[in-house]
Design an enzyme around this catalytic site. Structure first.
Site, short mmCIF file in Angstrom:
data_model
loop_
_atom_site.label_atom_id
_atom_site.label_comp_id
_atom_site.label_asym_id
_atom_site.label_seq_id
_atom_site.Cartn_x
_atom_site.Cartn_y
_atom_site.Cartn_z
N GLU A 95 0.82 -1.21 0.00
CA GLU A 95 0.00 0.00 0.00
C GLU A 95 0.86 1.26 0.00
O GLU A 95 2.06 1.23 0.23
CB GLU A 95 -0.94 0.00 1.20
CG GLU A 95 -0.24 0.09 2.54
CD GLU A 95 -1.24 0.02 3.69
OE1 GLU A 95 -1.56 -1.10 4.10
OE2 GLU A 95 -1.68 1.08 4.16
N CYS A 108 3.94 8.43 -0.48
CA CYS A 108 4.57 7.60 0.53
C CYS A 108 4.72 6.19 -0.05
O CYS A 108 3.73 5.56 -0.43
CB CYS A 108 3.71 7.59 1.79
SG CYS A 108 4.37 6.53 3.09
N CYS A 115 7.29 -6.09 7.04
CA CYS A 115 8.52 -5.59 7.65
C CYS A 115 8.93 -6.59 8.72
O CYS A 115 8.10 -7.24 9.32
CB CYS A 115 8.24 -4.23 8.28
SG CYS A 115 9.71 -3.45 9.01
N CYS A 119 8.46 -3.48 15.38
CA CYS A 119 8.05 -2.38 16.28
C CYS A 119 6.62 -2.65 16.76
O CYS A 119 5.73 -2.95 15.96
CB CYS A 119 8.11 -1.03 15.56
SG CYS A 119 9.76 -0.61 15.00
N CYS A 122 3.48 -0.76 15.22
CA CYS A 122 3.36 -0.64 13.77
C CYS A 122 2.61 -1.82 13.15
O CYS A 122 2.97 -2.98 13.37
CB CYS A 122 4.75 -0.54 13.16
SG CYS A 122 4.71 -0.31 11.38
N CYS A 341 0.43 3.35 8.34
CA CYS A 341 1.16 2.24 7.73
C CYS A 341 0.51 0.89 7.93
O CYS A 341 0.29 0.48 9.06
CB CYS A 341 2.53 2.11 8.37
SG CYS A 341 3.56 3.48 8.14
N1 SAH Z 1 10.90 1.26 8.80
C1 SAH Z 1 11.00 2.67 8.67
C2 SAH Z 1 9.94 3.34 7.81
C3 SAH Z 1 8.50 2.93 7.94
S1 SAH Z 1 7.42 3.55 9.16
C4 SAH Z 1 11.09 3.32 10.02
O1 SAH Z 1 11.04 2.61 11.02
O2 SAH Z 1 11.30 4.53 10.09
C5 SAH Z 1 7.22 5.27 9.01
C6 SAH Z 1 7.04 5.93 10.38
O3 SAH Z 1 5.75 5.66 10.94
C7 SAH Z 1 8.05 5.47 11.39
O4 SAH Z 1 8.52 6.58 12.10
C8 SAH Z 1 7.22 4.56 12.27
O5 SAH Z 1 7.85 4.38 13.51
C9 SAH Z 1 5.90 5.30 12.30
N2 SAH Z 1 4.75 4.51 12.73
C10 SAH Z 1 4.51 3.20 12.55
N3 SAH Z 1 3.35 2.84 13.12
C11 SAH Z 1 2.84 3.94 13.70
C12 SAH Z 1 1.67 4.20 14.46
N4 SAH Z 1 0.79 3.25 14.73
N5 SAH Z 1 1.46 5.47 14.87
C13 SAH Z 1 2.35 6.44 14.59
N6 SAH Z 1 3.47 6.25 13.88
C14 SAH Z 1 3.73 5.01 13.46
#
Ligand code: SAH
Length: 358
Positions: A95, A108, A115, A119, A122, A341
């Site tokens: 997406e 984006c 991934c 985290c 996420c 995301c």
């Molecule tokens: N893997 C990379 C890029 C993808 S995520 C990274 O970790 O930076 C893009 C951003 O969205 C990252 O800063 C991630 O930590 C954040 N993100 C992911 N899930 C989220 C959520 N539920 N709420 C807010 N930010 C989130």
């Protein structure tokens, strides 16, 4: 039946690689430049009007012009943001989000199918990583988005790219670097590195390697904590690299590129959002050429993590400001269309497999 996977992906090739490809086919060298331009404009083989008909037919049979196709688009009624769901040649689904700002269109991009960073907040990482995307599949997302903009009668194409969709760009290093090199080429999409942001959770070796690539994009670092102990609560990668190592790699990036680093900080209720956390963060970042982007957490029900109130965001921001740390609260786009995301992809896959349990 023809197998799309056996076909050659032409979109991710450099003009030199296309040159070698056409030489093998007994074609003149200038075909590379012609086809490179057409591919990045999203023109299918049959419409590449300056190629001989026989060649167009051969390409149609043996090659793929764009490995990415759009399955579904959802447009926000609030701000015109478009959420895109794409299909890849092996039927994986990814997406993206197309955001419309006054100064232009920002796309984006995803860099992997899922991934593997894990985290906790996420949604992209819940099913792990199926595979990394090729340069063609990253460029293809932009070509698709340009097609949608043109279809809406919008004169402007995608002008800015953020590598902030699903995936960890530095876990797919070679493909991301090749993608960026092709992205900025004249005759192609011609998007300069100043219009690109790359977000990473902080893979230190590759951050340092990337600083040497002469690809001065804006580096965003997903920090989300003021210290290692708190970072380890939500980000498994914090067990591999300490904040000291990450911040030192950031300083190296700033020194090499002259660009400030952006720290992403998603505020999670009861975890990292208290004023004392803001004070600790400020002391860690003191003297650095940087900016902090505060993100109210987009709650992921599967994980049970909660976002914060506007008041908590404000209080956190004020502490940073008082300590002279440049800070903004990230604008939320497409709030009505599952902008965060991985959320749309998960809903789509769930709808396809309704009997499977979460
Ligand atoms: N893997 C990379 C890029 C993808 S995520 C990274 O970790 O930076 C893009 C951003 O969205 C990252 O800063 C991630 O930590 C954040 N993100 C992911 N899930 C989220 C959520 N539920 N709420 C807010 N930010 C989130």
């Amino acid at each position: 039946m023809e197998n799309k996977n056996d076909k050659t992906q032409l979109l991710g090739m450099t003009p030199e690689e296309l040159g070698a490809f056409f030489k093998e086919q007994g074609q003149p060298a200038f075909r590379a430049k012609q086809v490179f331009a057409w591919l990045h404009q999203g023109v299918p083989f049959e419409k590449m009007s300056n190629l001989p008909k026989v060649l167009r037919e051969t390409l149609e049979e043996t090659c793929i012009d764009n490995p990415v196709s759009v399955i579904e688009t959802i447009q926000s009624r609030l701000d015109g943001t478009i959420k895109l769901l794409y299909r890849l040649p092996d039927d994986h689904v990814i997406e993206g989000v197309l955001m419309r700002y006054k100064y232009g269109n920002t796309l984006c991009l995803s860099t992997q199918v899922g991934c593997r960073m894990g985290c906790k907040f996420c949604a992209s990482t819940l099913d792990g990583c199926a595979r990394s995307l090729t340069p063609a599949e990253m460029l293809g997302q932009i070509v698709c988005a340009n097609g949608i903009l043109a279809g809406q009668g919008e004169g402007q194409k995608v002008g800015n790219i953020v590598l902030m969709g699903s995936g960890e760009p530095f876990d797919n290093y070679d493909n991301v670097v090749k993608f960026l090199r092709i992205l900025r080429m004249e005759g192609g999409l011609c998007i300069g590195m100043r219009s690109v942001s790359l977000s990473t959770c902080g893979l230190v070796e590759n951050m340092r390697r990337f600083a040497e690539e002469d690809l001065p994009v804006t580096l965003s670092l997903s920090l989300h904590a003021p210290n290692d102990e708190i970072r380890r609560k939500t980000m498994p990668i914090a067990n591999r690299y300490s904040m000291d190592e990450i911040l030192s790699a950031c300083r190296y990036y700033i020194e090499k590129t002259g660009r400030r680093v952006i720290f992403e900080y998603a505020l999670v209720h009861g975890v990292n959002a208290a004023p004392e956390h803001a004070a600790e963060l400020a002391s860690r970042l003191r003297g650095m050429q940087c900016h902090v982007n505060l993100i109210p957490l987009n709650a992921v029900p599967e994980r049970g993590l909660q976002g914060v109130s506007e008041r908590e965001v404000d209080a956190f921001r004020k502490v940073l400001e008082q300590r002279n740390i440049s800070v903004t609260r990230r604008r939320e786009m497409g709030d009505d269309i599952e902008g965060a995301c991985g959320q749309l992809r998960r809903r789509y896959l769930k709808d396809q497999r309704p009997n499977e349990k979460e």
